[in-house]
Design a protein around this motif. Structure first.
Motif, mmCIF file in Angstrom:
data_model
loop_
_atom_site.group_PDB
_atom_site.id
_atom_site.type_symbol
_atom_site.label_atom_id
_atom_site.label_comp_id
_atom_site.label_asym_id
_atom_site.label_seq_id
_atom_site.Cartn_x
_atom_site.Cartn_y
_atom_site.Cartn_z
ATOM 1 N N SER A 61 8.624 -4.776 22.064
ATOM 2 C CA SER A 61 8.970 -4.962 20.655
ATOM 3 C C SER A 61 7.788 -4.654 19.749
ATOM 4 O O SER A 61 7.948 -4.033 18.686
ATOM 5 N N TYR A 62 6.590 -5.060 20.172
ATOM 6 C CA TYR A 62 5.422 -4.788 19.350
ATOM 7 C C TYR A 62 5.114 -3.299 19.294
ATOM 8 O O TYR A 62 4.726 -2.771 18.240
ATOM 9 N N SER A 63 5.289 -2.603 20.416
ATOM 10 C CA SER A 63 5.057 -1.155 20.420
ATOM 11 C C SER A 63 6.004 -0.458 19.450
ATOM 12 O O SER A 63 5.607 0.449 18.712
ATOM 13 N N ILE A 64 7.269 -0.881 19.461
ATOM 14 C CA ILE A 64 8.253 -0.293 18.552
ATOM 15 C C ILE A 64 7.862 -0.583 17.099
ATOM 16 O O ILE A 64 7.877 0.312 16.243
ATOM 17 N N ALA A 65 7.499 -1.834 16.824
ATOM 18 C CA ALA A 65 7.119 -2.209 15.461
ATOM 19 C C ALA A 65 5.877 -1.453 14.998
ATOM 20 O O ALA A 65 5.810 -0.974 13.853
ATOM 21 N N ILE A 68 6.884 2.269 14.316
ATOM 22 C CA ILE A 68 7.673 2.390 13.092
ATOM 23 C C ILE A 68 6.810 2.118 11.859
ATOM 24 O O ILE A 68 6.912 2.801 10.834
ATOM 25 N N GLY A 69 5.944 1.121 11.955
ATOM 26 C CA GLY A 69 5.075 0.799 10.827
ATOM 27 C C GLY A 69 4.121 1.928 10.493
ATOM 28 O O GLY A 69 3.922 2.269 9.316
ATOM 29 N N LEU A 120 15.703 -7.756 12.170
ATOM 30 C CA LEU A 120 15.388 -8.230 10.831
ATOM 31 C C LEU A 120 13.882 -8.168 10.582
ATOM 32 O O LEU A 120 13.437 -7.818 9.473
ATOM 33 N N LEU A 121 13.099 -8.494 11.592
ATOM 34 C CA LEU A 121 11.651 -8.391 11.462
ATOM 35 C C LEU A 121 11.239 -6.940 11.203
ATOM 36 O O LEU A 121 10.371 -6.674 10.358
ATOM 37 N N LEU A 122 11.853 -5.994 11.920
ATOM 38 C CA LEU A 122 11.533 -4.578 11.723
ATOM 39 C C LEU A 122 11.868 -4.137 10.299
ATOM 40 O O LEU A 122 11.130 -3.354 9.686
ATOM 41 N N LEU A 123 12.980 -4.632 9.769
ATOM 42 C CA LEU A 123 13.341 -4.314 8.394
ATOM 43 C C LEU A 123 12.253 -4.796 7.434
ATOM 44 O O LEU A 123 11.827 -4.059 6.529
ATOM 45 N N GLY A 124 11.815 -6.039 7.619
ATOM 46 C CA GLY A 124 10.754 -6.574 6.767
ATOM 47 C C GLY A 124 9.464 -5.786 6.900
ATOM 48 O O GLY A 124 8.767 -5.542 5.904
ATOM 49 N N TRP A 125 9.141 -5.359 8.113
ATOM 50 C CA TRP A 125 7.908 -4.604 8.347
ATOM 51 C C TRP A 125 7.969 -3.231 7.689
ATOM 52 O O TRP A 125 6.978 -2.759 7.112
ATOM 53 N N ILE A 126 9.137 -2.587 7.742
ATOM 54 C CA ILE A 126 9.299 -1.291 7.068
ATOM 55 C C ILE A 126 9.133 -1.452 5.565
ATOM 56 O O ILE A 126 8.426 -0.675 4.909
ATOM 57 N N MET A 128 7.566 -3.826 3.968
ATOM 58 C CA MET A 128 6.185 -4.202 3.661
ATOM 59 C C MET A 128 5.257 -2.998 3.735
ATOM 60 O O MET A 128 4.425 -2.775 2.842
ATOM 61 N N GLN A 129 5.385 -2.191 4.794
ATOM 62 C CA GLN A 129 4.536 -1.008 4.947
ATOM 63 C C GLN A 129 4.771 -0.007 3.828
ATOM 64 O O GLN A 129 3.826 0.566 3.274
#
Length: 423
Positions: A61-65, A68-69, A120-126, A128-129
């Motif tokens: 999951s962290y690698s994906i995040a 994407i970030g 949902l976390l990935l959405l927030g990270w996108i 934010m970035q």
């Protein structure tokens, strides 16, 4: 005190007036807050949040995040920079995007803090970035817009200093609030908002873009990510040199922990302490060396010499790390690469970029592309590295990987020496 640099009518036609210590200090603090609001999550708190939501699959999951970030940042910075260059608001062309960027950053941080699933976390990270890069693109463009040439090295270096200090200082937020994820994400953003508000209060004469700009088309959108070497030859050469030097830094940043484990054979019980040393000591050196590099650029005007010396320092540090068999030797290599090398690069690259850019109307876009050149190696090298690590027998071939990355760093001299518009 107002940062009274030029009137809107003459912002692009006359040389900017010198800025005072108050404006320089507030600008540095604003960049510190903006960088900390994204670099602390990217380095520490995002990984902690993922481990809470998905402990079994946290590495995947962290690698994906992270991927994407990085992609979001690479696209967002020059794109929002392009929009900033073209903004005709009565509030100027930079200030609106700093406000919009920080507002979006707050939304992204809240989504991450309240998320209970990886999507949902990935959405927030996108979110934010994307928006923090909108704020940083506009804020960085203040240097070519409103800072005179003889101060650009120093002021630009302060952004590098802020970047280096962001994680070192931000870690204390994690220590103070170890179980409060909203505080870990929110406090750095709050720092960015407070200091950016002070910057906006001083920066009152932000000029809007010219009225004769062509409509924003798909071609213009693609132009956000491309520099034509025929139109901007020296800037293109500078970007190539920056990318090659970044290749060495990207390898070290990616494989620090694994080199400690596989090459130095650090005991598992000592690994957390050694990792802290490997980040904090070089981080302090970077904070010290960045403004010195900016001052040298302003004082001597020899930007190619400063960046060339930096390439040698980075390559030397990588080679020391490649052949290190003890913790002291490894830390020496890290201090050269991630400390002095990173500090000198961060302290000089913005001033160098401004000196080779040839169109003031696209300064934010050009600095966005500069950001791509300096960060893209951090994404590319981890994909290329496994091919080299697999050569030979007896475990990962880190010496080969590191020697090649040092050679790529030194190859930065080729485009660097070909630059003609600055010394």
């Amino acid at each position: 005190m107002s940062a009274s640099l030029s009137t809107p009518e003459t912002a692009t036609a006359t040389a900017p007036k010198p800025v005072g210590p108050l404006f320089i200090s507030v600008y540095a603090l604003a960049m510190f807050g903006i960088w900390m609001s994204i670099m602390l999550p990217a380095s520490v708190t995002l990984a902690l949040r993922i481990s809470e939501i998905n402990p079994e699959g946290k590495t995947t999951s962290y690698s994906i995040a992270a991927g994407i970030g990085t992609l979001t940042a690479l696209l967002a910075n020059p794109f929002f920079g392009r929009l900033s260059d073209r903004t005709r608001s009565r509030f100027g062309r930079r200030r609106p995007w700093i406000v919009v960027g920080l507002a979006g950053t707050i939304v992204g941080a809240a989504i991450i803090g309240l998320s209970d699933s990886i999507p949902l976390l990935l959405l927030g990270w996108i979110v934010m970035q994307a928006f923090v890069n909108a704020a940083s693109a506009a804020a960085l463009a203040i240097v070519p817009d409103h800072i005179p040439a003889r101060q650009q090295g120093l002021v630009g270096s302060l952004s590098g200093t802020a970047s280096a200090a962001a994680v070192v200082v931000g870690v204390f937020f994690v220590q103070w609030f170890p179980s409060n994820i909203l505080a870990q994400f929110g406090l750095p953003v709050l720092v960015a908002v407070v200091f950016s508000a002070l910057l906006l209060a001083l920066f009152r004469d932000d000029a809007p873009a010219d009225d004769d700009i062509e409509p924003f088309s798909f071609r213009e959108f693609l132009g956000s990510f491309y520099i034509n070497p025929r139109h901007s030859p020296d800037f293109a050469k500078f970007l190539a040199a920056l990318f090659l030097i970044g290749c060495g830094l990207g390898v070290i940043a990616t494989y620090t922990v694994y080199i400690l484990q596989d090459r130095i054979h650090a005991p598992e019980a000592e690994l957390p302490h050694l990792i802290t040393l490997a980040y904090v000591i070089p981080g302090i050196l970077a904070v010290i060396s960045a403004p010195i590099a900016g001052w040298m650029n302003d004082r001597t005007g020899r930007r190619k010499l400063v960046l060339g010396i930096d390439a040698v320092i980075v390559a030397a540090g990588i080679l020391v790390t490649a052949f290190a068999e003890s913790v002291p030797m490894f830390l020496l290599g890290m201090c050269l690469v991630a400390g002095i090398g990173t500090g000198v690069l961060y302290g000089s690259y913005i001033g160098f970029a401004v000196a080779t850019m040839n169109d003031p109307a696209t300064s934010a876009r050009d600095l966005g592309v500069t950001n791509i050149a300096i960060t893209l190696p951090y994404s590319i090298m981890p994909f290329a590295a496994p091919l080299l690590l697999g050569i030979g027998k007896g475990g990962p071939n880190y010496p080969l990987l590191l020697i090649l990355s040092a050679a790529l760093t030194l190859c930065g001299f080729v485009p660097l020496l070909a630059i003609r518009s600055t010394h």
